[in-house]
Scaffold this motif. Structure first.
Motif, short mmCIF file in Angstrom:
data_model
loop_
_atom_site.label_atom_id
_atom_site.label_comp_id
_atom_site.label_asym_id
_atom_site.label_seq_id
_atom_site.Cartn_x
_atom_site.Cartn_y
_atom_site.Cartn_z
N LEU A 28 3.66 4.59 3.52
CA LEU A 28 3.13 5.92 3.21
C LEU A 28 3.40 6.28 1.75
O LEU A 28 2.55 6.88 1.07
CB LEU A 28 3.74 6.97 4.15
N PHE A 29 4.58 5.90 1.27
CA PHE A 29 4.91 6.17 -0.14
C PHE A 29 3.97 5.37 -1.05
O PHE A 29 3.49 5.88 -2.08
CB PHE A 29 6.37 5.78 -0.39
N SER A 30 3.69 4.13 -0.67
CA SER A 30 2.78 3.31 -1.45
C SER A 30 1.37 3.91 -1.44
O SER A 30 0.66 3.86 -2.45
CB SER A 30 2.76 1.89 -0.87
N PHE A 31 0.97 4.46 -0.29
CA PHE A 31 -0.35 5.10 -0.19
C PHE A 31 -0.45 6.26 -1.19
O PHE A 31 -1.48 6.44 -1.84
CB PHE A 31 -0.58 5.61 1.23
N TYR A 32 0.63 7.02 -1.31
CA TYR A 32 0.65 8.12 -2.28
C TYR A 32 0.63 7.58 -3.71
O TYR A 32 -0.11 8.08 -4.57
CB TYR A 32 1.89 8.99 -2.03
N LEU A 33 1.40 6.52 -3.95
CA LEU A 33 1.52 5.99 -5.31
C LEU A 33 0.21 5.43 -5.86
O LEU A 33 -0.01 5.42 -7.07
CB LEU A 33 2.57 4.88 -5.35
N PHE A 35 -2.53 6.64 -6.00
CA PHE A 35 -3.31 7.68 -6.69
C PHE A 35 -2.54 8.23 -7.90
O PHE A 35 -2.87 9.28 -8.42
CB PHE A 35 -3.64 8.83 -5.73
N THR A 36 -1.51 7.50 -8.32
CA THR A 36 -0.70 7.95 -9.45
C THR A 36 -0.62 6.86 -10.51
O THR A 36 -1.00 5.71 -10.26
CB THR A 36 0.74 8.31 -9.01
N PHE A 48 -0.52 12.39 -10.74
CA PHE A 48 -1.74 12.15 -9.94
C PHE A 48 -2.92 11.86 -10.87
O PHE A 48 -3.21 12.64 -11.79
CB PHE A 48 -2.04 13.39 -9.09
N SER A 262 0.30 -0.60 -6.08
CA SER A 262 0.03 -0.02 -4.76
C SER A 262 -1.47 -0.02 -4.47
O SER A 262 -1.89 -0.31 -3.34
CB SER A 262 0.56 1.41 -4.69
N TRP A 266 -3.14 -1.93 -1.27
CA TRP A 266 -3.97 -1.28 -0.26
C TRP A 266 -5.37 -1.88 -0.24
O TRP A 266 -6.02 -1.92 0.81
CB TRP A 266 -4.01 0.23 -0.50
#
Length: 289
Positions: A28-33, A35-36, A48, A262, A266
């Motif tokens: 989940l942290f990788s999913f957020y990363l 987009f950063t 972001f 990341s 993904w």
């Protein structure tokens, strides 16, 4: 009943907690990363940037190389499955040194990947390796440089991956063959079926669920493949053996570009999911349960 259910939860709790901490939360942290633009070594907080990592990925030549190489490493999967099937059929019948041969073919599966990689390095050694020595003995004056050349390194990887998958595929097929009823084979033989007809029309359809399983797991394993290739080439020479996993690894741990890495990871997950779904849809036409 309620007490038994609680005991069941207690038993699975350690694995469940471990999976959440070490797999679900990082995913989940990788999913957020993705987009950063977070660069771990910079000491700055993630910022972001929307889909910029994916736009950068499309323009990245090395990413295109990793896509091409990842598609190439899928080629050994059907080849090793077919060879594993034929060897399993051979070893399922009475033959000399049957158990020894089974252990011989299966040995690479339980041997350390690094040790196997070292063996392949020796075999493909350009100057004194046994493969090039053999080629010289049969008249090839300028044999390939294998892992030492960008032109031939990928061929060496494909040979290594094909050989590495045969033992596991063989042992799974052996288990499937030993579950088959001998009555159908005997009836076909009495009707005059040749060995080729038995193989093509009876044995292979009966083990098609096993083939489907090996295709799914083989493609996933090949796309995720990292250890043996990285141990020998580190993705080189000249990025000629850089696959998805090595590309993501270098971005994350050589350049600390966690956001970009990341996004690559993904993308790799989506490709694996797409290939698995396609295989699942197509299997209805050729797998017989």
């Amino acid at each position: 009943m309620k007490r038994q259910r609680m005991i069941g939860y207690v038993f699975i709790a350690p694995n469940l907690i471990g999976m959440m901490i070490f797999m679900l939360v990082p995913a989940l942290f990788s999913f957020y990363l993705m987009f950063t633009d977070w660069v771990f070594a910079s000491g700055q907080s993630p910022r972001f940037i929307g889909l910029d990592n994916f736009r950068m990925m499309v323009k990245d030549d090395l990413f295109a190389v990793s896509v091409k190489n990842t598609l190439l490493v899928l080629i050994p999967v059907p080849i090793s499955i077919m060879l594993g099937f034929l060897i399993a059929v051979m070893l399922n019948n009475r033959t000399y040194f049957q158990k020894t041969l089974r252990a011989f073919f299966f040995a690479p599966y339980f041997t350390s990947g690094i040790a196997i990689a070292f063996v392949w390095m020796v075999l493909f050694q350009p100057t004194n390796g046994p493969i090039n020595a053999f080629l010289r003995s049969v008249g090839v004056s300028d044999p390939p440089l294998w892992f030492a050349s960008p032109d031939t390194s990928m061929y060496a990887v494909l040979v290594m991956m094909t050989a590495g998958g045969i033992g596991y595929n063989m042992i799974i097929y052996l288990a499937a063959l030993q579950e088959m009823s001998s009555e159908q084979l005997e009836a076909a033989k009495m009707d005059g079926a040749t060995f080729g007809q038995l193989l093509r029309l009876i044995i292979f359809p009966l083990v098609s669920p096993t083939t489907f399983f090996l295709m799914i797991t083989g493609f996933i394993g090949s796309i995720k493949g990292f250890g043996m290739i990285y141990a020998i080439t580190q993705g080189g020479p000249a990025n000629s053996t850089t696959v998805f996993s090595i590309f993501a690894y270098k971005k994350a741990f050589n350049f600390y570009e966690m956001g970009y890495a990341s996004a690559v990871s993904w993308t790799m997950f989506l490709i694996i999911l797409s290939i698995s779904l396609i295989q699942w849809a197509v299997q209805k036409k050729w797998v017989h349960y």
